[in-house]
Design a protein around this motif. Structure first.
Motif, mmCIF file in Angstrom:
data_model
loop_
_atom_site.group_PDB
_atom_site.id
_atom_site.type_symbol
_atom_site.label_atom_id
_atom_site.label_comp_id
_atom_site.label_asym_id
_atom_site.label_seq_id
_atom_site.Cartn_x
_atom_site.Cartn_y
_atom_site.Cartn_z
ATOM 1 N N ASP A 2 2.009 0.708 3.681
ATOM 2 C CA ASP A 2 1.411 1.668 4.598
ATOM 3 C C ASP A 2 0.084 1.156 5.151
ATOM 4 O O ASP A 2 -0.936 1.834 5.052
ATOM 5 C CB ASP A 2 1.207 3.011 3.891
ATOM 6 N N ALA A 3 0.105 -0.037 5.735
ATOM 7 C CA ALA A 3 -1.101 -0.618 6.345
ATOM 8 C C ALA A 3 -2.295 -0.531 5.407
ATOM 9 O O ALA A 3 -3.408 -0.205 5.814
ATOM 10 C CB ALA A 3 -1.417 0.079 7.662
ATOM 11 N N MET A 4 -2.070 -0.848 4.143
ATOM 12 C CA MET A 4 -3.123 -0.733 3.135
ATOM 13 C C MET A 4 -3.950 -2.015 3.062
ATOM 14 O O MET A 4 -3.413 -3.102 2.880
ATOM 15 C CB MET A 4 -2.510 -0.405 1.773
ATOM 16 N N TYR A 5 -5.272 -1.865 3.199
ATOM 17 C CA TYR A 5 -6.167 -3.016 3.109
ATOM 18 C C TYR A 5 -6.161 -3.582 1.686
ATOM 19 O O TYR A 5 -6.144 -2.833 0.704
ATOM 20 C CB TYR A 5 -7.596 -2.613 3.471
ATOM 21 N N ILE A 6 -6.183 -4.895 1.591
ATOM 22 C CA ILE A 6 -6.270 -5.562 0.295
ATOM 23 C C ILE A 6 -7.750 -5.631 -0.091
ATOM 24 O O ILE A 6 -8.511 -6.422 0.452
ATOM 25 C CB ILE A 6 -5.667 -6.984 0.366
ATOM 26 N N LYS A 7 -8.150 -4.766 -1.033
ATOM 27 C CA LYS A 7 -9.556 -4.630 -1.420
ATOM 28 C C LYS A 7 -9.712 -4.768 -2.929
ATOM 29 O O LYS A 7 -8.769 -4.496 -3.680
ATOM 30 C CB LYS A 7 -10.090 -3.260 -0.983
ATOM 31 N N ASP A 8 -10.908 -5.174 -3.362
ATOM 32 C CA ASP A 8 -11.154 -5.410 -4.785
ATOM 33 C C ASP A 8 -10.813 -4.209 -5.651
ATOM 34 O O ASP A 8 -10.175 -4.351 -6.699
ATOM 35 C CB ASP A 8 -12.624 -5.807 -5.014
ATOM 36 N N GLU A 9 -11.235 -3.012 -5.225
ATOM 37 C CA GLU A 9 -10.969 -1.832 -6.055
ATOM 38 C C GLU A 9 -9.480 -1.521 -6.144
ATOM 39 O O GLU A 9 -8.993 -1.010 -7.158
ATOM 40 C CB GLU A 9 -11.738 -0.609 -5.548
ATOM 41 N N ARG A 10 -8.728 -1.847 -5.105
ATOM 42 C CA ARG A 10 -7.280 -1.628 -5.155
ATOM 43 C C ARG A 10 -6.597 -2.697 -6.000
ATOM 44 O O ARG A 10 -5.560 -2.434 -6.621
ATOM 45 C CB ARG A 10 -6.715 -1.606 -3.734
ATOM 46 N N LEU A 11 -7.167 -3.886 -6.033
ATOM 47 C CA LEU A 11 -6.611 -4.964 -6.856
ATOM 48 C C LEU A 11 -6.781 -4.683 -8.340
ATOM 49 O O LEU A 11 -6.171 -5.355 -9.178
ATOM 50 C CB LEU A 11 -7.273 -6.297 -6.491
ATOM 51 N N GLN A 12 -7.606 -3.693 -8.667
ATOM 52 C CA GLN A 12 -7.741 -3.262 -10.060
ATOM 53 C C GLN A 12 -6.610 -2.314 -10.456
ATOM 54 O O GLN A 12 -6.385 -2.057 -11.637
ATOM 55 C CB GLN A 12 -9.089 -2.538 -10.257
ATOM 56 N N LYS A 13 -5.898 -1.796 -9.455
ATOM 57 C CA LYS A 13 -4.868 -0.791 -9.709
ATOM 58 C C LYS A 13 -3.449 -1.307 -9.508
ATOM 59 O O LYS A 13 -2.485 -0.698 -9.976
ATOM 60 C CB LYS A 13 -5.095 0.416 -8.797
ATOM 61 N N ALA A 14 -3.314 -2.413 -8.797
ATOM 62 C CA ALA A 14 -1.970 -2.937 -8.502
ATOM 63 C C ALA A 14 -2.060 -4.376 -8.021
ATOM 64 O O ALA A 14 -3.145 -4.877 -7.694
ATOM 65 C CB ALA A 14 -1.298 -2.074 -7.434
ATOM 66 N N LEU A 15 -0.919 -5.036 -7.988
ATOM 67 C CA LEU A 15 -0.802 -6.345 -7.351
ATOM 68 C C LEU A 15 -0.627 -6.131 -5.858
ATOM 69 O O LEU A 15 -0.106 -5.102 -5.432
ATOM 70 C CB LEU A 15 0.415 -7.097 -7.889
ATOM 71 N N PHE A 16 -1.056 -7.117 -5.071
ATOM 72 C CA PHE A 16 -0.815 -7.041 -3.624
ATOM 73 C C PHE A 16 -0.128 -8.314 -3.157
ATOM 74 O O PHE A 16 -0.388 -9.409 -3.657
ATOM 75 C CB PHE A 16 -2.125 -6.840 -2.860
ATOM 76 N N THR A 17 0.740 -8.150 -2.187
ATOM 77 C CA THR A 17 1.408 -9.295 -1.589
ATOM 78 C C THR A 17 0.394 -10.124 -0.798
ATOM 79 O O THR A 17 -0.745 -9.704 -0.595
ATOM 80 C CB THR A 17 2.506 -8.843 -0.610
ATOM 81 N N ASN A 18 0.833 -11.280 -0.343
ATOM 82 C CA ASN A 18 0.030 -12.018 0.622
ATOM 83 C C ASN A 18 -0.110 -11.162 1.884
ATOM 84 O O ASN A 18 0.693 -10.258 2.118
ATOM 85 C CB ASN A 18 0.691 -13.354 0.960
#
Length: 312
Positions: free
Chosen positions: A136-152
């Motif tokens: 859902d057009a989610m920005y890859i941000k440090d605080e979100r990287l604490q909650k889940a993995l993100f694709t490239n």
């Protein structure tokens, strides 16, 4: 005469022995052939099972489960033009929708469905395991990287400021006395709140949905809103009833890279998705998708620049 009869008996006995021996040999050969055929069939079955097992080993556990179900379930807040349900067709549409459907196709997944979730709850829903991933057009941000993995990174973009057509706001500096709206859970709301602390904005009003945000500006409840630049351009192009425009000239501050979120335990699935995503970048498919939505090369992120450094 006795000697002749004796010869006849010997001859008959010899014939009987030959018949018995021949029958015995024939029976032995038939049993041997049957055994060889059964053994061959067993070998073939074992070989097929080995191939099947090997194929399963080549897939992540999550991909295997998804393919068994025949459907990949993704979470989105239902915001156009990224990932939404078209009200006329009932189909899953948008930039992110087209990208994930192409990824799914290349992974051998026949169908993708969307579950609507409030934006601020997307990662919660993901970790509750009611969906397979978030797109859902989610920005890859440090605080979100604490909650889940993100694709490239899928692509990149920035914010826009939406104002009424007759607004007295002509530059960012004019927001000092303005009430600025932002959508809950977004990077853009955080930017607006930071501007308040810096004295760049008078106050911020928070809204739950993109549609509510835009309507609040249109009806004069707030002076302006900060939102996704792509969303703003799309919304204004689709809805002529909105008496709004994008503030210009304007240089975005909250630009970032967009990706999809996957649970920490699904690292193997993340690798599979990234492999296909990078192939789409290299063969031109991803750029074609962006262009179909009116986005130029400024939004494209190549393979090297798009690598996400996950925290876990």
């Amino acid at each position: 005469m006795k000697r002749v009869w004796k010869k006849i008996k010997v001859t008959l006995f010899s014939v009987v022995l030959m018949v018995a021996f021949t029958a015995g040999c024939s029976s032995t050969k038939s049993t041997s052939d049957d055994f060889t055929q059964a053994e061959q069939e067993t070998k073939e079955e074992s070989s097929q099972e080995a191939v099947k097992t090997e194929n399963t080993k080549d897939e992540s556990e999550l991909l295997h489960k998804i393919k068994e179900k025949g459907v990949l379930t993704v979470a989105s807040s239902n915001d156009a033009p990224f990932a939404y349900i078209d009200v006329e067709t009932g189909e899953f549409e948008g930039i992110d929708a087209v990208i994930i459907k192409e990824i799914a196709k290349r992974l051998g997944i026949p169908k993708v469905v969307m579950k609507e979730v409030a934006f601020e709850n997307l990662l919660i829903e993901l970790n509750n395991k009611t969906v397979d991933m978030v797109t859902d057009a989610m920005y890859i941000k440090d605080e979100r990287l604490q909650k889940a993995l993100f694709t490239n990174a899928w692509y990149q973009e920035g914010e826009g400021i939406i104002i009424p057509n007759d607004s007295s706001i002509t530059a960012k500096e004019d927001l000092k006395q303005a009430t600025l709206g932002g959508q809950k859970g977004t990077t853009f709301l955080e930017t607006a709140q930071a501007w308040v602390k810096e004295g760049k904005v008078k106050e911020v009003s928070i809204f739950g949905k993109q549609t509510e945000l835009m309507m609040a500006v249109n009806t004069g409840k707030i002076d302006a809103c900060i939102t996704d630049g792509i969303v703003a351009a799309y919304t204004l192009a689709q809805d002529s009833s909105l008496n709004l425009k994008i503030l210009s000239p304007y240089e975005s501050e909250a630009s970032g890279k967009i990706g999809a979120a996957i649970r920490f335990e699904d690292q193997d699935f993340l690798y599979e998705v990234n492999t296909v995503l990078d192939e789409m970048k290299e063969d031109g498919t991803l750029m074609d998708i962006l262009e179909d939505f009116g986005l130029n090369e400024d939004y494209f992120v190549d393979v090297e620049d798009g690598i996400t450094q996950n925290k876990k």
